[in-house]
Design an enzyme around this catalytic site. Structure first.
Site, PDB file in Angstrom:
ATOM      1  N   LYS A 191      41.294  52.531  31.890  1.00 35.11           N
ATOM      2  CA  LYS A 191      41.356  50.749  31.831  1.00 35.11           C
ATOM      3  C   LYS A 191      39.991  50.553  30.901  1.00 35.11           C
ATOM      4  CE  LYS A 191      42.619  50.405  35.794  1.00 35.11           C
ATOM      5  NZ  LYS A 191      42.457  50.976  37.221  1.00 35.11           N
TER       6      LYS A 191
HETATM    7  C1  PLP Z   1      42.875  51.030  38.757  1.00 33.16           C
HETATM    8  C2  PLP Z   1      42.780  49.967  39.506  1.00 33.16           C
HETATM    9  C3  PLP Z   1      42.119  49.637  41.409  1.00 33.16           C
HETATM   10  C4  PLP Z   1      41.166  50.776  41.522  1.00 33.16           C
HETATM   11  O1  PLP Z   1      40.598  51.111  40.250  1.00 33.16           O
HETATM   12  P1  PLP Z   1      39.478  52.103  40.598  1.00 33.16           P
HETATM   13  O2  PLP Z   1      38.017  52.501  39.435  1.00 33.16           O
HETATM   14  O3  PLP Z   1      39.896  53.769  40.303  1.00 33.16           O
HETATM   15  O4  PLP Z   1      38.685  52.323  41.492  1.00 33.16           O
HETATM   16  C5  PLP Z   1      42.382  48.177  41.815  1.00 33.16           C
HETATM   17  N1  PLP Z   1      42.986  47.629  41.378  1.00 33.16           N
HETATM   18  C6  PLP Z   1      43.292  47.552  40.349  1.00 33.16           C
HETATM   19  C7  PLP Z   1      44.437  46.641  39.953  1.00 33.16           C
HETATM   20  C8  PLP Z   1      44.011  48.969  39.529  1.00 33.16           C
HETATM   21  O5  PLP Z   1      44.555  48.758  38.736  1.00 33.16           O
END
Ligand code: PLP
Length: 395
Positions: A191
């Site tokens: 991210k």
């Molecule tokens: C990465 C992601 C999540 C989950 O994030 P985590 O921190 O891994 O739980 C949820 N929604 C979307 C759209 C994502 O891309």
């Protein structure tokens, strides 16, 4: 082989952007004697809330999935309730609804942005619909005005899945500073800012923040940090609900604080990569990702192209051809209605979601991460041009 033909290192689809500052911050936390949730997590929460806007509460958690779960729990979502979720997302967005025994109702997306289609959402509303979880796909924000109007018209709670959307402006305010009940960010390793694993729940509602804080740590009415530092007897705490174990460690928070300080600089690096892709990939048999409209931005978590029907190669063939040229890619997303669990549990067919189904056959996410070099970007453009035109072409 001439020296210029020496095989280059494989370019991954994503790579975390970690400097010596993060290494030093985590090392300091390691040496401090306090590694679980404590002063760094508290400072990260304050700094994150302040970054987004005034009068916000931020609750640090060990994933965005945990944050989504806590937000829905605090809103009282439970059995018999329906929650609108775009099919164009990661399974986490919908699975949290199942955690609470409620029903996710999948909704198709708009053809340009691949964000939730509010007209399709309106058709999916029933007397049992209680909430909506819009996703700011790839970092292109959902219109906050449309969202707020839709929620008001149908009397829905709103939890934004902002896993792709940090930091980004929507109608001149940052995503996170909104009228929604809660906005959830992810710090997973791919991210825009990362703590390895982690997330943040942001809300302007103090009672929602309080419930989330309690439930993120076993339903205990005070944080572990307070338990060891408050002036009350150190052994005393009260369990008020069967909570979860969702707290963020100080090791992760120490890293997050440095990433937060670097967030704007990393965002502008992503934006210039996207600009170079938009320029270098113009005129090819593909659709470029939709750009932001006025007063909005784009966080460019994902740079997602769609191959045209006139492309000389299939989507899967294109991905293989890029691997052969040393370039990693990904697909965002395999829509939820095509996964066996969601398809079979809710009897979903591809034709119920025509836009997402069609887009899925053509999407590819190209590498985009803030530490990409100009040379990396050039390699991706050259490989894409070569595969789609049969030549590297002019650059
Ligand atoms: C990465 C992601 C999540 C989950 O994030 P985590 O921190 O891994 O739980 C949820 N929604 C979307 C759209 C994502 O891309």
């Amino acid at each position: 082989m001439t020296p210029t033909e020496v095989a280059e290192e494989f370019l991954p689809f994503a790579r975390p952007d970690i400097t010596e500052d993060e290494v030093e911050a985590v090392t300091t936390a390691l040496r401090s004697g306090w590694i679980t949730t404590g002063p760094s997590a508290a400072a990260f929460e304050r700094e994150f809330a302040d970054f987004l806007g005034p009068d916000l509460h931020a609750v640090a958690v060990n994933s965005a999935t945990a944050g989504l779960h806590l937000a829905l729990e605090a809103l009282g979502i439970g059995p018999g309730d329906e929650v609108l979720v775009p099919t164009w997302t990661f399974t986490a967005t919908a699975e949290v609804v199942r955690y609470l025994g409620a029903t996710p109702v999948l909704v198709d997306v708009e053809p340009g942005s691949l964000n939730l289609d509010f007209e399709a959402a309106a058709r999916a509303v029933t007397p049992r619909t209680r909430a909506i979880i819009p996703v700011h796909f790839s970092g292109l924000p959902v219109s906050r005005t449309t969202l707020a109007d839709f929620a008001a018209a149908h009397d829905l709670r709103v939890v934004e899945d902002a896993a792709h959307a940090f930091p980004v402006y929507s109608e001149s305010r940052l995503v996170g500073d909104s009228a929604s009940d809660a906005v959830i960010f992810s710090f997973y390793s791919t991210k825009t800012i990362t703590t390895g694993e982690g997330g943040m729940l942001v809300t302007s509602r103090p009672e929602l923040a309080k419930r989330a804080r309690t439930m993120r740590l076993h339903g205990i009415s005070r944080d572990v940090f307070d338990r060891y530092t408050s002036t009350k007897p150190s052994w005393h705490y009260e369990v008020v609900a069967p909570g979860f174990k969702y707290n963020l460690t100080d090791l992760a928070a120490a890293m997050g604080r440095v990433q937060l300080r670097r967030a704007r600089e990393m965002a502008s690096a992503r934006k210039s990569i996207a600009d170079r892709y938009n320029y270098g990939l113009a005129g090819l048999p593909l659709t470029l990702p939709q750009g932001p409209v006025e007063a909005n931005g784009h966080a460019w978590h994902v740079y997602s192209i769609r191959l045209g029907s006139d492309a000389p190669i299939s989507r899967d063939g294109f991905i293989e051809a890029l691997v052969e040229r040393g370039v990693g890619t990904s697909v965002h997303f395999i829509p939820l209605h095509l996964h066996p669990y969601w398809r079979d549990t809710y009897h979903l067919a591809p034709e119920h979601f025509p836009v997402a189904t069609e887009a899925f056959g053509r999407v590819v996410s190209l590498p985009i991460f803030s530490s990409m070099t100009d040379h990396d970007v050039q390699r991706v453009i050259a490989a894409t041009r070569e595969v789609l035109l049969g030549t590297a072409g002019a650059q």
